[in-house]
Design a protein around this motif. Sequence first.
Motif, PDB file in Angstrom:
ATOM      1  N   GLN A   1       2.138  20.994 -41.247  1.00  0.00           N
ATOM      2  CA  GLN A   1       1.781  22.077 -41.111  1.00  0.00           C
ATOM      3  C   GLN A   1       0.880  20.791 -39.851  1.00  0.00           C
ATOM      4  O   GLN A   1       0.517  21.987 -38.442  1.00  0.00           O
ATOM      5  CB  GLN A   1       0.353  22.375 -42.086  1.00  0.00           C
ATOM      6  N   LEU A   2       0.485  19.946 -39.915  1.00  0.00           N
ATOM      7  CA  LEU A   2      -0.199  18.602 -38.343  1.00  0.00           C
ATOM      8  C   LEU A   2       1.452  19.238 -37.967  1.00  0.00           C
ATOM      9  O   LEU A   2       0.530  18.985 -36.379  1.00  0.00           O
ATOM     10  CB  LEU A   2      -0.550  17.368 -38.983  1.00  0.00           C
ATOM     11  N   ALA A   3       2.471  19.187 -38.084  1.00  0.00           N
ATOM     12  CA  ALA A   3       3.507  19.107 -36.742  1.00  0.00           C
ATOM     13  C   ALA A   3       3.440  20.225 -36.308  1.00  0.00           C
ATOM     14  O   ALA A   3       4.144  20.986 -35.236  1.00  0.00           O
ATOM     15  CB  ALA A   3       4.513  18.463 -37.584  1.00  0.00           C
ATOM     16  N   GLY A   4       2.986  21.292 -37.267  1.00  0.00           N
ATOM     17  CA  GLY A   4       2.284  22.669 -36.322  1.00  0.00           C
ATOM     18  C   GLY A   4       4.088  23.496 -36.504  1.00  0.00           C
ATOM     19  O   GLY A   4       4.323  24.304 -35.609  1.00  0.00           O
ATOM     20  N   ILE A   5       4.294  23.050 -37.407  1.00  0.00           N
ATOM     21  CA  ILE A   5       5.362  24.608 -38.270  1.00  0.00           C
ATOM     22  C   ILE A   5       4.454  25.426 -39.061  1.00  0.00           C
ATOM     23  O   ILE A   5       4.329  25.033 -39.581  1.00  0.00           O
ATOM     24  CB  ILE A   5       6.437  23.404 -38.808  1.00  0.00           C
ATOM     25  N   GLU A   6       5.693  26.665 -38.656  1.00  0.00           N
ATOM     26  CA  GLU A   6       5.250  27.730 -39.746  1.00  0.00           C
ATOM     27  C   GLU A   6       5.427  27.393 -41.004  1.00  0.00           C
ATOM     28  O   GLU A   6       6.115  27.176 -41.371  1.00  0.00           O
ATOM     29  CB  GLU A   6       6.161  28.075 -39.112  1.00  0.00           C
ATOM     30  N   VAL A   7       5.071  27.891 -41.559  1.00  0.00           N
ATOM     31  CA  VAL A   7       4.706  28.101 -43.233  1.00  0.00           C
ATOM     32  C   VAL A   7       5.750  28.737 -43.960  1.00  0.00           C
ATOM     33  O   VAL A   7       6.278  28.027 -44.645  1.00  0.00           O
ATOM     34  CB  VAL A   7       3.667  29.210 -43.439  1.00  0.00           C
ATOM     35  N   VAL A   8       5.998  29.703 -43.351  1.00  0.00           N
ATOM     36  CA  VAL A   8       8.311  30.289 -43.965  1.00  0.00           C
ATOM     37  C   VAL A   8       9.529  28.932 -43.788  1.00  0.00           C
ATOM     38  O   VAL A   8       9.424  28.643 -44.851  1.00  0.00           O
ATOM     39  CB  VAL A   8       8.793  31.131 -43.049  1.00  0.00           C
ATOM     40  N   TRP A   9       8.483  27.959 -42.778  1.00  0.00           N
ATOM     41  CA  TRP A   9       9.977  26.198 -42.848  1.00  0.00           C
ATOM     42  C   TRP A   9       9.401  25.267 -43.194  1.00  0.00           C
ATOM     43  O   TRP A   9       9.700  24.577 -44.155  1.00  0.00           O
ATOM     44  CB  TRP A   9       9.981  26.143 -40.763  1.00  0.00           C
ATOM     45  N   GLN A  10       7.737  25.432 -43.966  1.00  0.00           N
ATOM     46  CA  GLN A  10       7.039  25.139 -44.444  1.00  0.00           C
ATOM     47  C   GLN A  10       7.969  24.883 -46.103  1.00  0.00           C
ATOM     48  O   GLN A  10       8.688  24.135 -46.758  1.00  0.00           O
ATOM     49  CB  GLN A  10       5.696  24.928 -44.902  1.00  0.00           C
ATOM     50  N   GLY A  11       8.008  26.673 -46.562  1.00  0.00           N
ATOM     51  CA  GLY A  11       8.923  26.534 -47.531  1.00  0.00           C
ATOM     52  C   GLY A  11      10.854  26.103 -47.603  1.00  0.00           C
ATOM     53  O   GLY A  11      10.894  25.344 -48.825  1.00  0.00           O
ATOM     54  N   PHE A  12      10.997  26.127 -46.636  1.00  0.00           N
ATOM     55  CA  PHE A  12      12.706  26.374 -46.635  1.00  0.00           C
ATOM     56  C   PHE A  12      12.503  25.396 -46.699  1.00  0.00           C
ATOM     57  O   PHE A  12      13.784  24.204 -47.622  1.00  0.00           O
ATOM     58  CB  PHE A  12      12.455  26.485 -44.911  1.00  0.00           C
ATOM     59  N   ALA A  13      11.337  24.134 -46.226  1.00  0.00           N
ATOM     60  CA  ALA A  13      11.964  22.462 -46.372  1.00  0.00           C
ATOM     61  C   ALA A  13      12.015  21.798 -47.737  1.00  0.00           C
ATOM     62  O   ALA A  13      12.507  21.396 -48.234  1.00  0.00           O
ATOM     63  CB  ALA A  13      10.907  21.787 -45.198  1.00  0.00           C
ATOM     64  N   ILE A  14      10.639  23.102 -48.042  1.00  0.00           N
ATOM     65  CA  ILE A  14      10.195  22.519 -49.572  1.00  0.00           C
ATOM     66  C   ILE A  14      11.628  23.231 -50.997  1.00  0.00           C
ATOM     67  O   ILE A  14      11.831  22.162 -51.575  1.00  0.00           O
ATOM     68  CB  ILE A  14       9.462  22.906 -50.548  1.00  0.00           C
ATOM     69  N   GLY A  15      12.129  24.217 -50.519  1.00  0.00           N
ATOM     70  CA  GLY A  15      13.483  24.472 -51.106  1.00  0.00           C
ATOM     71  C   GLY A  15      14.595  23.069 -50.987  1.00  0.00           C
ATOM     72  O   GLY A  15      15.197  22.969 -51.842  1.00  0.00           O
ATOM     73  N   LEU A  16      14.839  23.179 -49.577  1.00  0.00           N
ATOM     74  CA  LEU A  16      15.428  22.356 -49.431  1.00  0.00           C
ATOM     75  C   LEU A  16      15.937  20.802 -50.009  1.00  0.00           C
ATOM     76  O   LEU A  16      16.665  20.310 -51.034  1.00  0.00           O
ATOM     77  CB  LEU A  16      16.410  22.500 -48.649  1.00  0.00           C
ATOM     78  N   LEU A  17      14.794  20.732 -50.248  1.00  0.00           N
ATOM     79  CA  LEU A  17      14.319  19.498 -51.150  1.00  0.00           C
ATOM     80  C   LEU A  17      14.568  19.579 -52.620  1.00  0.00           C
ATOM     81  O   LEU A  17      15.367  18.876 -53.464  1.00  0.00           O
ATOM     82  CB  LEU A  17      13.105  18.755 -50.789  1.00  0.00           C
TER      83      LEU A  17
END
Length: 337
Positions: free
Chosen positions: A305-321
């Motif tokens: 979020q601080l890096a300016g990444i959209e919420v949808v890509w935040q979820g993508f990153a967590i799912g990938l993890l």
Amino acid sequence: MTTATAEFEVRQRDSLGLRVQHVLHSNPVLGPLAVLIVAIIAFSIVNTRFFSAVNLSLVLEQVTVIATLALGQTLIILTAGIDLSAGAVAVFSSILMANFCVKAGIPGILALVLGFACGTAMGAINGMLVTRIKLPPFIVTLGTLTIFFSLNSVISGSQTVRGTDMPSLMSWTGNAIPIGGFRLTYGSIIMLLLFAYFFYALRSTAWGKHVYATGDDIEAARLAGIRTHRVLFSVYTTAGLLYAIGGWILIGRLASASPNVGTDYNLDSITAVVLGGTSLFGGRGSVLGTLIGALIVGVFRNGLQLAGIEVVWQGFAIGLLVLVAVSLDQWIRKVKT
């Protein structure tokens, strides 16, 4: 490069991979801890505000409720089960506590006790269906998820109860102790104390050893004299109590009791457990890993979020993890002892 040299390098790589496999099998917390440290360093470089005391205290506040629910989820997953009703129990417990105070006029401390008792009873219902009726945990908790969320809407009337309408005890967990620029809420303190207690209980008590044995091989545990039905029932019941405590912390976090929250809590709690290195197949993992897993989720979401990444890509990153964590668990379980 000669054939002999190539074969030697292949054996060296295989040997290194096997050593890593053995280390992670013996110490499942090491992998999640390394991910957490790397994530903190990376996000601190991307945005210097990330490592500020104010932001780190915000991360801890954000993960407190999920970590508490994930603690109960860990106990169940250690027995090779799963609980899809964790968030529903927490939110329903918070609504019951609030309405006991506001609509029934019950004093705060008694409303809190009744709320904890109701959460425990909901966990016991799950445990009874799993152990007595012998239904699969996935089916049981999928059903009670819908039931508890429906009852939540009925009891609350889809109305939010504000913290100002409740006794101060109900929202006390949202109060904080300032430590320099860092704010440590009472809810976070309760969460950390719960983790410390269950870390001890799982490592140093007969009950904890029985939980691991039941998850590792329930039939072997039964033949060894462990009353596996009692262990499973106690795990689901205890988890229900932990979810209710999470509901109390949630009231403090939101300064209200809302029936419209918690839709993602079930998956978030499972995500924290999986990222923490606890095996979905049971018998391996620790609550310390779960705490680290919850922090990983909080750090990634806050950092992105601080890096300016959209919420949808935040979820993508967590799912990938999560996919990486499960794949790593499968690899670790293949270790030959």
